[in-house]
Motif scaffolding. Structure first.
Motif, PDB file in Angstrom:
ATOM      1  N   ALA A 116      46.902  19.947  53.715  1.00 23.01           N
ATOM      2  CA  ALA A 116      47.456  18.868  52.890  1.00 23.01           C
ATOM      3  C   ALA A 116      46.476  18.537  51.785  1.00 23.01           C
TER       4      ALA A 116
ATOM      5  N   CYS B  69      47.422  16.663  48.944  1.00 21.35           N
ATOM      6  CA  CYS B  69      47.717  15.415  48.235  1.00 21.35           C
ATOM      7  C   CYS B  69      48.011  14.266  49.185  1.00 21.35           C
TER       8      CYS B  69
ATOM      9  N   CYS C 257      51.591  18.334  46.035  1.00 22.99           N
ATOM     10  CA  CYS C 257      50.887  19.604  45.877  1.00 22.99           C
ATOM     11  C   CYS C 257      51.686  20.781  46.418  1.00 22.99           C
TER      12      CYS C 257
ATOM     13  N   THR D 110      51.320  22.293  49.225  1.00 20.15           N
ATOM     14  CA  THR D 110      50.612  23.226  50.103  1.00 20.15           C
ATOM     15  C   THR D 110      51.096  23.103  51.542  1.00 20.15           C
TER      16      THR D 110
HETATM   17  S1  FES Z   1      50.260  17.414  51.301  1.00 19.93           S
HETATM   18 FE1  FES Z   1      52.399  17.609  51.400  1.00 19.93          FE
HETATM   19  S2  FES Z   1      52.903  18.079  49.380  1.00 19.93           S
HETATM   20 FE2  FES Z   1      50.775  17.774  49.228  1.00 19.93          FE
END
Ligand code: FES
Ligand SMILES: Cc1cc2nc3c(=O)[nH]c(=O)nc-3n(C[C@H](O)[C@H](O)[C@H](O)COP(=O)(O)O)c2cc1C
Ligand code: SF4
Ligand code: SF4
Lengths: 322, 445
Positions: A34, A36, A48, A50
């Motif tokens: 993660a 963001c 993000c 990810t």
């Molecule tokens: S941590 Fe889920 S979209 Fe960035």
């Protein structure tokens, strides 16, 4: 309670839990990265991409798969949901693509970046990225600026995760800090170069997953892996006073908040603790801090985690160095 | 000809004003709904009509309305999406400009059906000239008792406000629109929660396109059943199509859905054929984000059936050989059009309009634009063509809002159907550039 299966492992969670939170309850390799999402910042996440995962079965009632990959940090679980993280080749492919996008305009100036060694983007690239990029284009460039007298902004390194924006919004009483412009020329900025002076603004440095926001009192003083992180505390009138003091011998090089295994702060700390208290006499040193992450700082001299993985990693994914 | 429903009366002088509009049957549908029907009955008529959202996605309007959280004790909002900024789409502005009261009528009836007391028209910032037109229409409706407290002496009260945006395509995406309306940066929201539960100011909200809402009046006037008899299959009723490009008669047309594409392009009452006696090369039929199709595939499907102007027929063959009706922005290219240049132009637009929140769209749109620029300007490599396909795949489906897809589809479809043109640009850049220079010189004359 909802039953959720992630990469063949089951867990019971409360209604309203997100897939990412459920995965963190299982722990180990099933946890998507993660960049963001930040559990302590309201509204963070989703940006993000990810943490994209595949929902192979939406719920016990509706066994259909979801048509697209979903952001695990912002998708609530359903009872009987079946999720694939590393067990889905589609997810592995998408994650590679996301890392490529995140690095597309990143300067890769790790050799001169203070964040190197404790950078989430570095870790992510090592674990999920490709060896080279398909891009031959020029990277976008911004001048280096100051956000107040203690924080440096290297916009070139920013991945626009918005964590610092939420921090500024939620920790300080008058937000002067946000995103300007849009698309690939968006930038983090303060309104007409105003200084962010709030006593908790320094936390923006800790929430930043990359070296875009760095501590001006520490810049270029040392590589992080030469320092020993020590748990320390003091009686502070504004915050809990629980910090990590990064020491070399008897000297404190920098002070940060205490981060957990997901790189998130346990508590936000005040600017006085962070920037002003560099004398060991200011602190009660509790002892070495265990850093349970796979990044460079833990690779050399900190404990190794017991081997925990139960799922078979897909070919091409790096073995967990933990 | 399906008879004009939405644009009925447009030729009457003065129809923009309340009196002429009223004298020609205007506001009868409001009276019918408020005096003779319950909100549930209005909902049922809209569902029966088979009306599908005209903003691009074609989602059934009745079904969307049924999702609205009616249990919440918070106020509910209706938002009319008048942000119309997609290249090739210029139908809503036409309707609002010439028949503002048709929209106001639709807003009153829809608000009545949804239990809404406050309705906002979120209008694209560049449509400044329309703000006055709409505000005048609203004032007239107020004056005649169709807006405000106790409309037609019933318990129903409604106020409509016009809110101009600041000119960003992304603010047409419904949740970015809500953010912008709340005075924030227009970034799309992460869903769930959906606007039907948490929309404007966290309250249950319905967002519909101008044309969708304007159609509600005629539906109540003629009855949902009658309306559903127009059109073809699940594409009921009529649709505004804004036609542009290399055709003899560019403009906004109301067509009955199901009209053969060939008729639309060549019939004298519509586009009236390709300009300057050239050949048809390609069409983007639903606004810049839907896939482009070459002449043979836009006129008939891969199965050899006549292609029709309907949701189903245009998407026949999925993206491999089909496209989408989208918002009805019909862009026609003749034999001289350069597909590479056009694709680069669109990529430039999406790059500029990406809000920059999520990494695949923020980075991917810029990357595609740079690579397309190189190919168009004679600096491309063969491998760049596959690179573009790969980038578009990596964006598609991985973003927060559909702008990512909208940026990926034009690139992917242009390469799917016109790969040879991209290769030509790579292999013979000098000739291609020279040809384009000649063509643009002939335009300048
Ligand atoms: S941590 Fe889920 S979209 Fe960035
Ligand atoms: C980038 C983007 C731009 C959009 N712009 C518009 C617009 O200008 N007008 C519009 O009605 N819908 C637009 N939409 C679609 C809206 O999000 C929404 O689906 C629509 O307003 C719903 O109305 P409908 O159900 O009546 O079609 C846009 C969507 C996206 C992703
Ligand atoms: S400066 Fe750091 S925290 Fe802020 S958006 Fe950029 S990467 Fe995220
Ligand atoms: S897809 Fe593009 S426009 Fe939509 S939220 Fe992501 S960055 Fe913004």
């Amino acid at each position: 309670m909802f039953k959720v299966t992630i990469d063949n492992q089951q867990v019971d969670v409360e209604e309203g839990t997100t897939i990412l939170q459920a995965a963190r309850m299982i722990g180990g390799k099933v946890v998507p990265p993660a960049m963001c999402y930040y559990s302590k910042l309201r509204g963070s996440g989703g940006k993000c991409r990810t943490c994209l995962v595949k929902v192979a079965q939406s719920s016990a009632k509706d066994p259909r798969p979801m048509p697209k990959l979903v952001a695990s940090c912002s998708t609530p679980v359903q009872d009987g949901m079946v999720v694939q993280n590393l067990t889905s080749p589609e997810v592995v492919e998408a994650r590679k693509a996301i890392v490529e996008f995140l690095l597309l305009n990143h300067p890769l100036d790790c050799p001169v970046c203070d964040q190197a060694g404790e950078c989430d983007l570095q870790d992510l690239s090592f674990r999920y990225g490709m060896e080279e990029t398909g891009s031959e284009e020029d990277r976008r460039e911004f001048p280096v600026t100051d956000i107040g007298d203690k924080i440096k902004l290297h916009m070139n390194r920013c991945i626009l995760c918005y964590r610092c924006v939420y921090t500024a919004d939620q920790l300080t009483d008058k937000r002067l800090h946000g995103v300007l412009y849009r698309g690939d020329v968006s930038e983090i900025g303060t309104f007409i170069q105003q200084a962010v002076t709030n006593n908790f603004s320094g936390n923006m440095i800790d929430v930043c997953p990359v070296g875009a926001l760095t501590d001006k009192t520490f810049r270029f003083k040392s590589r992080v892996w030469f320092l020993n992180p020590m748990n320390a505390h003091r009686d502070c009138p504004s915050c809990s006073g629980n910090v990590t003091a990064w020491m070399f011998g008897n000297e404190i090089y920098r002070v940060t908040g205490r981060k957990n295994q997901y790189g998130e702060l346990e508590e936000f700390i005040c600017n006085e603790c962070r920037f002003e208290k560099k004398d060991p006499g200011d602190w009660v040193i509790e002892g070495p801090r265990h850093i349970k992450r796979q990044s460079v700082i833990s690779a050399n001299h900190y404990e190794r985690m017991k081997k925990q993985s139960v799922i078979k990693p897909i070919e091409g994914i790096m073995e967990d160095p933990e | 000809m399906g008879g004009k429903i939405l644009l009925a009366g447009i030729e009457i002088p003065g129809i923009r004003g309340f009196d002429v509009y009223r004298a020609n049957g205007g506001y009868a549908a409001v009276e019918k709904a408020l005096r003779e029907m319950t909100p549930a009955q209005v909902n049922a008529e809209v569902t029966r009509s088979g009306l599908r959202g005209r903003g691009g996605a074609g989602f059934p309007t009745g079904l969307k309305w049924s999702f609205l959280d009616r249990k919440s004790d918070k106020p509910r909002y209706l938002i009319c999406n008048a942000d119309e900024s997609e290249p090739g789409t210029f139908k809503d502005r036409y309707l609002m400009h010439h028949l503002p009261h048709r929209l106001i009528e639709g807003l009153i009836i829809s608000s009545f059906a949804l239990g809404v007391k406050t309705c906002y028209i979120y209008i694209r910032g560049e449509f400044k000239y329309l703000v006055g037109v709409l505000e005048k229409a609203i004032a007239e409706a107020h004056h005649h008792g169709y807006l405000g407290e106790h409309i037609l002496k019933t318990d129903f009260s409604l106020n409509i406000y016009v809110h101009p945006g600041a000119g960003a395509y992304i603010c047409g995406e419904e949740t970015a629109l809500l953010e912008s309306l709340e005075g924030k940066r227009g970034n799309p929201r992460i869903k769930p929660p959906f606007p039907a539960f948490k929309g404007l100011y966290g309250c249950p909200t319905v967002v519909n396109n101008v044309e969708t809402l304007a159609t509600v009046g005629p539906i109540i006037g003629m009855g949902g059943e009658e309306y559903s008899k127009l059109g073809k299959g699940k594409s009921t009723g009529t649709k505004l199509i804004s036609a542009c490009g290399n055709i003899n008669n560019p403009g906004v047309y109301e067509i009955e859905l199901g009209l053969p594409v060939e008729d639309f392009i060549y019939a004298p009452e519509y586009c009236n054929g390709i300009a300057n006696d050239k050949y048809l090369k390609a069409v983007i039929p639903g606004g810049s984000s839907v896939p482009i199709l070459p002449a043979d595939l836009i006129l008939s499907t891969a199965k050899g059936e006549k292609r029709l102007m309907s949701y189903e027929s245009l998407s026949e063959g999925d993206f491999l050989t089909g496209t989408m009706l989208g918002s009805g922005g019909f862009i026609v290219f003749d034999e001289d059009a350069c597909i590479v240049r056009n694709t680069w132009n669109l990529a430039h637009f999406y790059r500029h309009e990406s809000c920059g929140q999520c990494s695949p769209c923020r980075e991917g749109t810029g990357w595609m634009e740079k690579v397309l620029y190189k190919i168009e300007h004679g600096q491309g490599k063969m491998s760049d063509i596959d690179l573009l396909v790969r980038i578009s795949k990596n964006i598609e489906g991985n973003t927060i809002c559909p702008l990512g897809d909208a940026a990926a589809w034009p690139v992917a479809s242009a390469i799917r159907h016109f790969r040879h043109e991209f290769e030509e640009h790579v292999l013979h850049p000098a000739e291609v550039l020279e040809k384009e220079r000649r063509l643009s010189a002939s335009f300048a004359v």
